[in-house]
Design a protein around this motif. Structure first.
Motif, PDB file in Angstrom:
ATOM      1  N   LYS A  25       0.825  -1.214   0.000  1.00 27.80           N
ATOM      2  CA  LYS A  25       0.000   0.000   0.000  1.00 27.80           C
ATOM      3  C   LYS A  25       0.858   1.263   0.000  1.00 27.80           C
ATOM      4  O   LYS A  25       0.683   2.159  -0.827  1.00 27.80           O
ATOM      5  N   THR A  26       1.780   1.330   0.967  1.00 29.07           N
ATOM      6  CA  THR A  26       2.623   2.520   1.063  1.00 29.07           C
ATOM      7  C   THR A  26       3.474   2.677  -0.205  1.00 29.07           C
ATOM      8  O   THR A  26       3.736   3.791  -0.654  1.00 29.07           O
ATOM      9  N   SER A  27       3.845   1.543  -0.778  1.00 33.53           N
ATOM     10  CA  SER A  27       4.660   1.600  -1.995  1.00 33.53           C
ATOM     11  C   SER A  27       3.933   2.325  -3.125  1.00 33.53           C
ATOM     12  O   SER A  27       4.556   3.020  -3.926  1.00 33.53           O
ATOM     13  N   LEU A  33      -2.390  10.124   2.137  1.00 33.51           N
ATOM     14  CA  LEU A  33      -2.474   9.837   3.577  1.00 33.51           C
ATOM     15  C   LEU A  33      -2.114   8.377   3.801  1.00 33.51           C
ATOM     16  O   LEU A  33      -2.846   7.487   3.360  1.00 33.51           O
ATOM     17  N   ASP A  34      -1.003   8.169   4.471  1.00 28.40           N
ATOM     18  CA  ASP A  34      -0.553   6.800   4.652  1.00 28.40           C
ATOM     19  C   ASP A  34      -0.969   6.249   6.004  1.00 28.40           C
ATOM     20  O   ASP A  34      -0.704   6.866   7.041  1.00 28.40           O
ATOM     21  N   ASP A  35      -1.623   5.104   5.994  1.00 25.23           N
ATOM     22  CA  ASP A  35      -1.884   4.362   7.217  1.00 25.23           C
ATOM     23  C   ASP A  35      -2.620   5.171   8.266  1.00 25.23           C
ATOM     24  O   ASP A  35      -2.265   5.153   9.438  1.00 25.23           O
ATOM     25  N   VAL A  36      -3.661   5.852   7.869  1.00 30.08           N
ATOM     26  CA  VAL A  36      -4.373   6.680   8.839  1.00 30.08           C
ATOM     27  C   VAL A  36      -5.066   5.828   9.893  1.00 30.08           C
ATOM     28  O   VAL A  36      -5.413   6.307  10.950  1.00 30.08           O
TER      29      VAL A  36
HETATM   30 MG   LIG Z   1       2.342   0.911   4.825  1.00 30.32          MG
END
Ligand SMILES: [Mg+2]
Ligand SMILES: Nc1ncnc2c1ncn2[C@@H]1O[C@H](COP(=O)(O)OP(=O)(O)O)[C@@H](O)[C@H]1O
Length: 371
Positions: free
Chosen positions: A45-47, A312-315
């Protein structure tokens, strides 16, 4: 004809990734508004956010070495994107090898990386952003410097030249001591660019602080008071700057670094009269870091006349009632395109966005699927 005063909407229309982290290949046609990227931890996801950020800015928000994003066993990571801004369409391309990086704008190499990066404003908010509040002053200086890139390219150039001159001065001090003949020349150049850079920092803080107070007010319960101020480490006056450098030669020689200048700038943040960095509760620190990001977004929007893309990462990682509220406030306040990663899509079930304004992507073991 479009109205030049209007704030344009900027968005990723199509994105293609290849050999980027654990993603072998993926294609996305995102929604113009909300894009929810969900999946378990470690799936990629973050990638995806990192790839969007990289193709827009030529950098990563999680490492200084984008070469680390090249998929294991491969030689090159590639990201390409079609980005629209109002009626204009641009093609962005990034090829990151194990050493070299190559970017293209409409098939051509841009003049400078900065001119490339400011075309596609992207603001990212990730869990590590808590360090904006709890971390070293350099975190807050970097935020100001991002604003300078958009609002004052000459200020950014002055920063670069100042850095070079100060480094040379220090090298002279370290190797030849306080009496080295060329010190005066480097100090004159450092003072000239340093004073210009100091002005850019001051002006950036003048734009940021009112937005910060407004953002903090909108995400925190009433009654919590934020006081924020810019504390300059240098001077906007070249003569004064040069005088300080000269006077501080012995001290700087002893310490091995310059004790005067914008590299000592700080943004003082107090919540209810106490330093936020050490004394605010973790909840307050979170809301403050979120407010800093909201303020950054607003400032860039104002100077760039475009709604930045928000990542927005990993909220959902540590979502409490406070944070849910502030994230929703952030989503509503940003009028541009949004990408959100989460392990808990159910938190967004009652989202303020209509189904037509939203696209859901599922990531599993590097494979991206639109739902
Ligand atoms: Mg992540
Ligand atoms: N250069 C790389 N090549 C291959 N896999 C990588 C590389 N860098 C990181 N990974 C792996 O990619 C996976 C996805 O990471 P990430 O995007 O952070 O996942 P998520 O955000 O979904 O938790 C991780 O399991 C990580 O080990």
């Amino acid at each position: 004809m479009s109205d030049p005063a209007r704030v344009q909407t900027l968005r990723f229309e199509r994105v293609k990734l290849a050999s980027f982290r654990n993603i072998q290949s993926a294609q996305l046609a995102p929604s113009p508004r909300l894009n929810l990227i969900w999946g378990d931890n470690g799936q990629g996801k973050t990638s995806i956010l990192e790839a969007l950020y990289a193709v827009a800015t030529t950098r990563s928000f999680r490492t200084d070495k984008l070469a680390q994003a090249v998929r294991s066993g491969e030689l090159q990571a590639r990201v390409s994107a079609t980005v629209s801004e109002g009626e204009f369409i641009r093609e962005l391309g990034l090829k990151q090898g194990l050493r070299a990086r190559e970017v293209s704008l409409d098939g051509k190499r841009p003049k400078t990386l900065v001119s490339y990066a400011v075309r596609t404003p992207v603001v990212v908010f990730h869990p590590r952003d808590l360090e904006l509040v709890t971390g070293a002053a350099s975190e807050r200086r970097r935020l100001l410097d991002r604003l300078i890139l958009y609002a004052d390219p000459q200020g950014a150039e002055a920063a670069r030249r100042y850095g070079e001159a100060v480094k040379e001065r220090q090298r002279l001090l370290d190797t030849r001591g306080v009496g080295a003949a060329e010190l005066g020349d480097f100090e004159r150049v450092a003072a000239e660019h340093g004073a210009r850079f100091a002005r850019a920092r001051f002006e950036a803080s003048e734009r940021l602080l009112p937005e910060l107070l407004a953002a903090f007010g909108s995400v925190t319960p009433a009654g919590l008071e934020l006081s924020a101020r810019y504390l300059p480490g240098g001077s906007q006056n070249p003569e004064e700057f040069q005088g300080q450098l000269r006077a501080r030669r012995p001290e700087d020689c002893r310490r091995g670094r310059a004790s005067f200048g914008p590299q000592k700038d700080e943004l003082g943040l107090d919540v209810d009269g106490r330093p936020a960095r050490s004394d605010a509760s973790q909840g307050q620190q979170r809301l403050l870091s979120l407010s800093l990001k909201l303020a950054e977004l607003r400032c860039i929007e104002g100077t760039r006349r475009a709604h930045p893309v928000l990542l927005l990462d990993d909220v959902s990682s540590e979502l409490d009632a406070h944070r849910t509220e502030s994230v929703l406030a952030l989503l509503q306040a940003s009028l541009g395109q949004i990408f959100v990663t989460t392990t808990r899509p159910e938190l967004f079930a009652g989202s303020v966005f209509a189904a037509s304004d939203r696209a859901d992507f599922r990531v599993e073991n590097g494979v991206v699927q639109r739902l």
